[in-house]
Motif scaffolding. Structure first.
Motif, short mmCIF file in Angstrom:
data_model
loop_
_atom_site.label_atom_id
_atom_site.label_comp_id
_atom_site.label_asym_id
_atom_site.label_seq_id
_atom_site.Cartn_x
_atom_site.Cartn_y
_atom_site.Cartn_z
N VAL A 133 -4.66 2.64 -9.28
CA VAL A 133 -5.11 3.20 -8.02
C VAL A 133 -3.96 3.40 -7.08
O VAL A 133 -3.76 4.32 -6.44
CB VAL A 133 -6.38 2.65 -7.44
CG1 VAL A 133 -6.72 3.27 -6.20
CG2 VAL A 133 -7.74 2.98 -8.65
N LEU A 134 -3.55 2.18 -6.82
CA LEU A 134 -2.30 2.01 -5.70
C LEU A 134 -1.14 3.08 -6.24
O LEU A 134 -0.69 3.53 -5.32
CB LEU A 134 -1.64 0.42 -5.73
CG LEU A 134 -2.82 -0.24 -5.23
CD1 LEU A 134 -2.27 -1.68 -5.30
CD2 LEU A 134 -3.03 0.03 -3.67
N LYS A 135 -0.92 3.28 -7.52
CA LYS A 135 0.13 4.13 -8.03
C LYS A 135 -0.27 5.51 -7.70
O LYS A 135 0.78 6.35 -6.99
CB LYS A 135 0.46 3.88 -9.49
CG LYS A 135 1.25 2.69 -9.85
CD LYS A 135 1.54 2.67 -11.40
CE LYS A 135 2.24 1.51 -11.66
NZ LYS A 135 2.43 1.55 -13.25
N GLU A 136 -1.45 6.02 -7.79
CA GLU A 136 -2.06 7.18 -7.63
C GLU A 136 -1.70 7.43 -5.91
O GLU A 136 -1.36 8.72 -5.33
CB GLU A 136 -3.23 7.54 -8.09
CG GLU A 136 -3.42 7.69 -9.24
CD GLU A 136 -5.00 7.85 -9.93
OE1 GLU A 136 -5.93 8.09 -8.91
OE2 GLU A 136 -5.26 7.61 -10.82
N ILE A 137 -2.07 6.61 -5.23
CA ILE A 137 -2.16 6.56 -3.71
C ILE A 137 -0.61 6.67 -3.36
O ILE A 137 -0.30 7.61 -2.50
CB ILE A 137 -2.75 5.31 -3.05
CG1 ILE A 137 -4.29 5.41 -2.97
CG2 ILE A 137 -2.39 5.46 -1.69
CD1 ILE A 137 -4.94 4.20 -2.70
N ASP A 139 1.99 8.09 -5.14
CA ASP A 139 2.33 9.25 -5.57
C ASP A 139 1.89 10.40 -4.52
O ASP A 139 2.76 11.20 -4.46
CB ASP A 139 1.87 9.45 -7.13
CG ASP A 139 2.61 8.47 -8.00
OD1 ASP A 139 3.55 8.05 -7.71
OD2 ASP A 139 2.28 8.43 -9.07
N ALA A 140 0.76 10.24 -4.21
CA ALA A 140 -0.13 11.44 -3.42
C ALA A 140 0.58 11.21 -1.88
O ALA A 140 0.97 12.63 -1.28
CB ALA A 140 -1.51 11.05 -2.97
N ARG A 145 4.43 13.58 1.85
CA ARG A 145 5.53 13.90 2.91
C ARG A 145 6.69 14.91 2.42
O ARG A 145 7.58 15.24 3.17
CB ARG A 145 6.18 12.66 2.74
CG ARG A 145 5.53 11.39 3.66
CD ARG A 145 6.25 10.41 3.97
NE ARG A 145 5.50 9.07 3.73
CZ ARG A 145 5.69 7.78 3.16
NH1 ARG A 145 6.77 7.81 2.23
NH2 ARG A 145 4.98 6.87 3.01
N GLY A 146 6.67 14.94 1.07
CA GLY A 146 7.54 16.13 0.50
C GLY A 146 9.07 15.47 0.53
O GLY A 146 9.83 16.04 0.30
N SER A 147 9.01 14.13 0.34
CA SER A 147 10.30 13.52 0.37
C SER A 147 10.88 13.55 -1.08
O SER A 147 9.97 13.71 -2.20
CB SER A 147 9.96 12.07 0.77
OG SER A 147 9.46 11.42 -0.23
N GLY A 148 12.05 13.17 -1.34
CA GLY A 148 12.58 13.14 -2.74
C GLY A 148 12.49 11.90 -3.33
O GLY A 148 13.31 11.77 -4.34
N HIS A 149 11.91 10.95 -2.93
CA HIS A 149 11.98 9.78 -3.72
C HIS A 149 11.20 9.73 -5.01
O HIS A 149 10.03 10.45 -5.26
CB HIS A 149 11.04 8.70 -2.75
CG HIS A 149 11.54 8.23 -1.26
ND1 HIS A 149 12.68 7.76 -1.19
CD2 HIS A 149 11.25 8.97 -0.25
CE1 HIS A 149 13.13 7.61 0.06
NE2 HIS A 149 12.17 8.42 0.81
#
Length: 152
Positions: A133-137, A139-140, A145-149
């Motif tokens: 769940v934390l990974k999904e949050i 990633d969302a 943000r539209g960042s390139g991370h």
């Protein structure tokens, strides 16, 4: 060349207060304070007397002396009873929170989810871990943000 006017301190402060997470944090602190009183009442009123029936109700008097004499203010006294008492209080409090609050709430939410699935005709059970769940949050948020991370 027109200079871009920077927002005033008041406007920045107002924007900070209007963020949803600040309000959520304030609500969490207030609810947490009220919840602390409930948990402390259960520990002091029910759990501690039960523990006291087995042994002592206060471990604060247990200590050891590192020097030959610990009379009055002389000597080096290790107050290990206080540390042990605080550790036990923490464990008891954590157990009360888990068994009386977290576990029943998890079972209640599982029943609600099962009813929802039954209404929808979906009977598959999917276990989702907290980490997923934390990974999904994460990633969302990165996508928002539209960042390139890169997601890890």
């Amino acid at each position: 060349m027109s200079a871009k006017k920077e927002p005033s301190v008041w406007q920045g402060f107002k924007a900070f207060l209007m963020r949803g997470n600040v309000v959520d944090l304030a609500v969490a602190v207030v609810i947490g304070a009220a919840f602390t009183n409930i948990v402390n009442s259960v520990v002091k009123g029910i759990i501690n007397p039960l523990v006291g029936a087995i042994g002592t109700t206060s471990l604060d008097n247990y200590s050891s002396c590192l020097t030959s004499s610990c009379q009055g203010h002389h000597g080096i006294r290790l107050m290990w009873g206080s540390v042990l008492g605080s550790a036990l209080n923490f464990v008891i409090t954590a157990a009360v929170v888990y068994f009386l609050m977290v576990l029943p709430m998890a079972k209640y939410l599982a029943r609600i989810e099962a009813r929802r699935r039954a209404r929808e005709g979906t009977h598959e059970v999917v276990e989702v871990t907290e980490l997923e769940v934390l990974k999904e949050i994460r990633d969302a948020l990165v996508a928002q943000r539209g960042s390139g991370h890169d997601a890890r």
